[in-house]
Design an enzyme around this catalytic site. Structure first.
Site, PDB file in Angstrom:
ATOM      1  N   ARG A 291      -1.289  68.736  24.321  1.00  0.00           N
ATOM      2  CA  ARG A 291      -0.787  68.314  23.004  1.00  0.00           C
ATOM      3  C   ARG A 291      -1.760  67.315  22.373  1.00  0.00           C
ATOM      4  NH1 ARG A 291       5.251  66.122  23.223  1.00  0.00           N
ATOM      5  NH2 ARG A 291       4.166  64.384  24.186  1.00  0.00           N
TER       6      ARG A 291
ATOM      7  N   TYR B 199       8.656  54.635  18.488  1.00  0.00           N
ATOM      8  CA  TYR B 199       7.416  54.299  19.209  1.00  0.00           C
ATOM      9  C   TYR B 199       6.347  55.377  19.078  1.00  0.00           C
ATOM     10  CZ  TYR B 199      10.246  56.806  22.694  1.00  0.00           C
ATOM     11  OH  TYR B 199      11.069  57.708  23.324  1.00  0.00           O
ATOM     12  N   LYS B 200       6.659  56.448  18.353  1.00  0.00           N
ATOM     13  CA  LYS B 200       5.649  57.493  18.157  1.00  0.00           C
ATOM     14  C   LYS B 200       4.929  57.234  16.825  1.00  0.00           C
ATOM     15  CE  LYS B 200       8.596  60.819  20.613  1.00  0.00           C
ATOM     16  NZ  LYS B 200       7.947  61.068  21.895  1.00  0.00           N
TER      17      LYS B 200
ATOM     18  N   PHE C 131      14.016  68.695  23.640  1.00  0.00           N
ATOM     19  CA  PHE C 131      13.603  67.680  24.603  1.00  0.00           C
ATOM     20  C   PHE C 131      14.774  67.512  25.587  1.00  0.00           C
ATOM     21  CE2 PHE C 131      13.093  63.369  26.192  1.00  0.00           C
ATOM     22  CZ  PHE C 131      11.748  63.335  26.482  1.00  0.00           C
TER      23      PHE C 131
ATOM     24  N   ASP D  44      17.511  65.580  15.657  1.00  0.00           N
ATOM     25  CA  ASP D  44      16.628  64.691  16.412  1.00  0.00           C
ATOM     26  C   ASP D  44      15.294  64.655  15.670  1.00  0.00           C
ATOM     27  OD1 ASP D  44      14.690  63.648  18.151  1.00  0.00           O
ATOM     28  OD2 ASP D  44      15.735  64.343  19.951  1.00  0.00           O
TER      29      ASP D  44
HETATM   30  C1  PLP Z   1      12.453  64.836  20.801  1.00  0.00           C
HETATM   31  C2  PLP Z   1      12.793  63.669  21.674  1.00  0.00           C
HETATM   32  N1  PLP Z   1      14.077  63.304  21.791  1.00  0.00           N
HETATM   33  C3  PLP Z   1      14.431  62.270  22.581  1.00  0.00           C
HETATM   34  C4  PLP Z   1      13.489  61.539  23.284  1.00  0.00           C
HETATM   35  C5  PLP Z   1      13.944  60.451  24.217  1.00  0.00           C
HETATM   36  O1  PLP Z   1      13.857  59.214  23.684  1.00  0.00           O
HETATM   37  P1  PLP Z   1      14.206  57.877  24.490  1.00  0.00           P
HETATM   38  O2  PLP Z   1      13.427  57.915  25.753  1.00  0.00           O
HETATM   39  O3  PLP Z   1      13.694  56.823  23.550  1.00  0.00           O
HETATM   40  O4  PLP Z   1      15.643  57.796  24.707  1.00  0.00           O
HETATM   41  C6  PLP Z   1      12.142  61.870  23.156  1.00  0.00           C
HETATM   42  C7  PLP Z   1      11.111  61.107  23.877  1.00  0.00           C
HETATM   43  O5  PLP Z   1       9.936  61.374  23.864  1.00  0.00           O
HETATM   44  C8  PLP Z   1      11.786  62.976  22.335  1.00  0.00           C
HETATM   45  O6  PLP Z   1      10.516  63.368  22.216  1.00  0.00           O
END
Ligand code: PLP
Length: 386
Positions: free
Chosen positions: A362, A218-219, A124, A193
């Site tokens: 997705r 939040y997921k 990500f 992560d």
């Molecule tokens: C794999 C992954 N890492 C990091 C994040 C970023 O998270 P945040 O926006 O809460 O900092 C996301 C957001 O969807 C994600 O899917």
């Protein structure tokens, strides 16, 4: 048996069918985006009314001593069993991005004398951005390496490796214990992560000897939009965890108001400033849905939903190119031309998923509330797109 009859039978026999009633979901909508924003558990709204009316409104500032101040560690300990962590190693607060920064810099400080940070090439974006900036500050270089090559690419130069447990585009589930062991053999400190695996698949952090991890709530934890993230620091590193955001809330004596910084003992040193209490207590309420269900049950349902979805796609949309491999989290991704427009049409027809570049649809399969009828409907609507 028709797919419709099969879906009805699977839903009728589903041991988690009753959990859906604990969520506020429109029965007409097939919600397949819990990998982006989980649905609201019904208990959240009344709890927030209580928090705002009675705690904030009634008790006012006294509430800090009546449960607010310790909420980051207390709620961290509620998430801990879902990620295979013994108590005292998880703290909630800040965003995933902010916790990535803390973890990557702290990891580099735990492993001095090695000049590079490796980042999962499919990560990500925020992870890569943070690693690059952290590297500039700590004097490291960053190399992006496909997850499959991390074990062979890590070596005596590697200080830190940052890797995603589940790929956010393809939904691939990576081998957390195996990769951790291989990277440890190379002498690296590993940061995972867990955004797309927490609440979807069992995560064996302690058993796998993981060093540090972050994840969002939040997921698949349904904490609500922008809910605070969590940070895991393995017990063996707690004393030496030297994170860069040395705010007052992580201080050994936060109310002593002393000029010099000294990190608090234990996981509390992962804290920064004033905790975001409203979001945090919404997450606390959302976690109640886990009281009578295990992550293994949710994982089993997610896998079964995926199997059924793949069969529906096979039968109804034989041309669909599934990009999710057999080792998967709780998401099925399908390559589709002009995915953005296609998802717009699906949403207009009541099937809510999302899309990511390059042209990937997705579908998240949150075991707590997705019905077999929902995944059949998604396949039927995909077929209707032609
Ligand atoms: C794999 C992954 N890492 C990091 C994040 C970023 O998270 P945040 O926006 O809460 O900092 C996301 C957001 O969807 C994600 O899917």
């Amino acid at each position: 048996m028709s797919l419709r009859d099969e879906a009805a039978e699977l839903d009728a026999m589903d041991p988690l069918a009753g959990k859906r009633a604990e969520f506020d979901l429109d029965p007409e909508v097939s919600y397949l985006d819990g990998n982006s924003l989980g649905a609201p558990p019904r208990g959240v709204a009344p709890r927030m009314a209580e928090v705002i009316g009675e705690q904030w409104g009634g008790r006012l500032i006294r509430s800090w001593d009546e449960g607010w101040w310790d909420a980051p560690e207390r709620i961290g300990d509620r998430i801990a069993p879902l990620i295979g962590a013994a108590p005292g190693q998880v703290v909630v607060g800040d965003s995933t991005t902010v916790n990535l920064f803390k973890a990557v810099v702290a990891a580099a400080r735990l492993n001095p004398g090695r000049p590079e940070i490796l980042v999962d090439a499919g990560t990500f974006p925020t992870d890569g951005y943070i690693a690059e900036s952290a590297a500039r500050m700590t004097g490291h270089s960053v190399r992006r390496v496909p997850v499959g090559a991390l074990a062979s690419e890590a070596g005596s130069r590697t200080a830190v490796v940052l890797v995603n447990h589940v790929d956010y585009v393809t939904g691939e589930l990576h081998d957390l214990p195996g990769i951790t062991a291989a990277l440890h053999a190379a002498g690296a400190v590993v940061v995972w992560d867990l955004c797309h695996s927490v609440g979807a698949v069992p995560v064996p952090l302690d058993d796998a000897g993981v060093d540090l991890a972050v994840g969002c709530t939040y997921k698949f934890l349904n904490g609500g939009p922008g809910a605070p993230a969590f940070l895991y620091v393995a017990r063996k590193w707690l004393e030496d965890f030297d994170q860069p955001l040395t705010g007052w809330a992580g201080h050994a004596d936060p109310f002593g108001m002393t000029p010099g910084y000294a990190g608090r003992a234990g996981i509390s040193r992962g804290r920064t400033g004033t905790p975001d209490i409203l979001s945090m207590l919404a997450l606390d309420a959302a976690l109640d849905v886990w009281r009578d269900v295990t992550i293994d049950q949710v994982r089993a349902k997610g896998l079964a939903l995926g199997e059924f979805f793949l069969r529906c796609l096979d039968e109804l949309v034989p041309g669909a190119r599934v990009v999710t491999p057999a080792s998967r989290g709780n998401q099925i991704s399908v390559a589709w031309p002009d995915a953005k427009a296609a998802m717009g049409k699906l949403i207009a027809r009541g099937v809510i998923g999302d899309f990511r570049p390059p042209e990937v649809l997705r579908f998240g399969l949150a075991g707590l509330y997705v019905r077999y009828a929902d995944v059949l409907r998604a396949a039927e609507e995909l077929r209707a797109l032609g």
